[in-house]
Design a protein around this motif. Sequence first.
Motif, PDB file in Angstrom:
ATOM      1  N   LEU A   8      -7.547   8.580  -6.284  1.00  0.00           N
ATOM      2  CA  LEU A   8      -7.014   7.210  -6.220  1.00  0.00           C
ATOM      3  C   LEU A   8      -5.604   7.091  -6.792  1.00  0.00           C
ATOM      4  O   LEU A   8      -5.225   6.076  -7.362  1.00  0.00           O
ATOM      5  N   THR A  41      -5.395  -5.710  -4.131  1.00  0.00           N
ATOM      6  CA  THR A  41      -4.685  -4.448  -3.968  1.00  0.00           C
ATOM      7  C   THR A  41      -5.666  -3.293  -3.847  1.00  0.00           C
ATOM      8  O   THR A  41      -5.534  -2.424  -2.975  1.00  0.00           O
ATOM      9  N   ILE A  42      -6.669  -3.283  -4.713  1.00  0.00           N
ATOM     10  CA  ILE A  42      -7.661  -2.213  -4.678  1.00  0.00           C
ATOM     11  C   ILE A  42      -8.459  -2.263  -3.379  1.00  0.00           C
ATOM     12  O   ILE A  42      -8.701  -1.233  -2.729  1.00  0.00           O
ATOM     13  N   SER A  83       2.436   5.216  -1.392  1.00  0.00           N
ATOM     14  CA  SER A  83       2.087   6.625  -1.478  1.00  0.00           C
ATOM     15  C   SER A  83       1.807   7.019  -2.916  1.00  0.00           C
ATOM     16  O   SER A  83       2.259   6.390  -3.853  1.00  0.00           O
ATOM     17  N   ASN A 143      -7.493  -3.595  -0.513  1.00  0.00           N
ATOM     18  CA  ASN A 143      -6.600  -3.214   0.583  1.00  0.00           C
ATOM     19  C   ASN A 143      -6.466  -1.700   0.696  1.00  0.00           C
ATOM     20  O   ASN A 143      -6.472  -1.138   1.797  1.00  0.00           O
ATOM     21  N   ASN A 144      -6.310  -1.035  -0.443  1.00  0.00           N
ATOM     22  CA  ASN A 144      -6.216   0.426  -0.418  1.00  0.00           C
ATOM     23  C   ASN A 144      -7.515   1.060   0.054  1.00  0.00           C
ATOM     24  O   ASN A 144      -7.511   2.081   0.756  1.00  0.00           O
ATOM     25  N   LEU A 177       0.874  -1.163   0.000  1.00  0.00           N
ATOM     26  CA  LEU A 177       0.000   0.000   0.000  1.00  0.00           C
ATOM     27  C   LEU A 177       0.917   1.220   0.000  1.00  0.00           C
ATOM     28  O   LEU A 177       1.524   1.544   1.003  1.00  0.00           O
ATOM     29  N   ALA A 205       0.139   1.698  -6.571  1.00  0.00           N
ATOM     30  CA  ALA A 205       0.233   0.302  -6.143  1.00  0.00           C
ATOM     31  C   ALA A 205       0.098  -0.644  -7.331  1.00  0.00           C
ATOM     32  O   ALA A 205       0.776  -1.670  -7.400  1.00  0.00           O
ATOM     33  N   LYS A 248      -7.505   0.814   3.720  1.00  0.00           N
ATOM     34  CA  LYS A 248      -6.517   1.692   4.342  1.00  0.00           C
ATOM     35  C   LYS A 248      -6.988   3.138   4.382  1.00  0.00           C
ATOM     36  O   LYS A 248      -6.903   3.807   5.414  1.00  0.00           O
ATOM     37  N   TYR A 249      -7.501   3.627   3.257  1.00  0.00           N
ATOM     38  CA  TYR A 249      -7.858   5.042   3.155  1.00  0.00           C
ATOM     39  C   TYR A 249      -9.324   5.321   3.469  1.00  0.00           C
ATOM     40  O   TYR A 249      -9.698   6.470   3.696  1.00  0.00           O
ATOM     41  N   ASP A 260      -2.950   6.794  -5.081  1.00  0.00           N
ATOM     42  CA  ASP A 260      -2.264   5.753  -4.317  1.00  0.00           C
ATOM     43  C   ASP A 260      -2.535   4.365  -4.895  1.00  0.00           C
ATOM     44  O   ASP A 260      -1.648   3.512  -4.961  1.00  0.00           O
ATOM     45  N   THR A 261      -3.771   4.146  -5.329  1.00  0.00           N
ATOM     46  CA  THR A 261      -4.120   2.863  -5.936  1.00  0.00           C
ATOM     47  C   THR A 261      -3.405   2.677  -7.266  1.00  0.00           C
ATOM     48  O   THR A 261      -2.901   1.588  -7.570  1.00  0.00           O
TER      49      THR A 261
END
Length: 282
Positions: free
Chosen positions: A102, A155-156, A29, A158-159, A27, A108, A162-163, A104-105
């Motif tokens: 998005l 991954t998506i 930045s 998880n992000n 995850l 990732a 997180k956010y 950050d996504t």
Amino acid sequence: MAFTNVFLAPSFALHGGRVSDPRSIPLLSPPSDVVFRSSTSFSRDRNIILASAYHVNAVGSASLKSNDNPDSVPMPIVLIDQDSDPEATIVQLSFGDRLGALLDTMKALKDLGLDVSKGTVSTEGLVKQTKFFITQSDTGRKVEDPDMLERIRLTIINNLLKYHPESSELLAMGEVFGIKSPKKKRNEDIKTHIQVKEDGPKRSLLCIETADKPGLLVEIIKVISDVNIDVESAEIDTEGLVAKDKFHVSYGGAALNRSMSQVLVNCLRYYLRTPDTDIDSY
């Protein structure tokens, strides 16, 4: 087709059909060099993306309904579309009106060895819909490896956890990694539906609706390939706690007959076995 060959490749068996711990997916930045293309209309694309027995207004109703009350948590939806674009894998994400750019996504996804060739952000009612067009960095082609498709999905999600930690109560992974576990229990409140439909003389349409869990996509593909059925294309839809997946499948270059359909349904029913499983086929 290439999609079929990848699913049946020997390298797939080495994974054992399983995905590593979702916590291992990075995850990261946000980057500073990504530009989105904006669009003013989304209805045309939405009609294509949601053209499925299990995609009845997936974004239009689920997310909008959850936003009727401004204090309620909107329905998180992640859709991976392998059908609409021959050159790219399309990923669509919505979470009411709470999603930002998005970046950050996207970062990732790049760290998974993927390129985001285009991104669109559009709004329909109270729902902001973000769409990524993804290709493999090394080949420039769409993603066809089921293990990588599952890593993209995780991954998506998880992000999102997180956010937007409030989404955990509506995601299967929220039970382990979220701040608030889902109220619905996987084996008690979510029924499994498996349906095989006619889709022309050369292929059939397999629709699966079941409780979501990490690694689900890879396991389903493994079950299908274990009975020598080819997957030509797929559309993977995660709506909160529920996975609603569609696969174009064939056997020996033709549509599945009645007996082969029953074999496939029985195998999937065994893998996805829950106390309440409804099977509709043919």
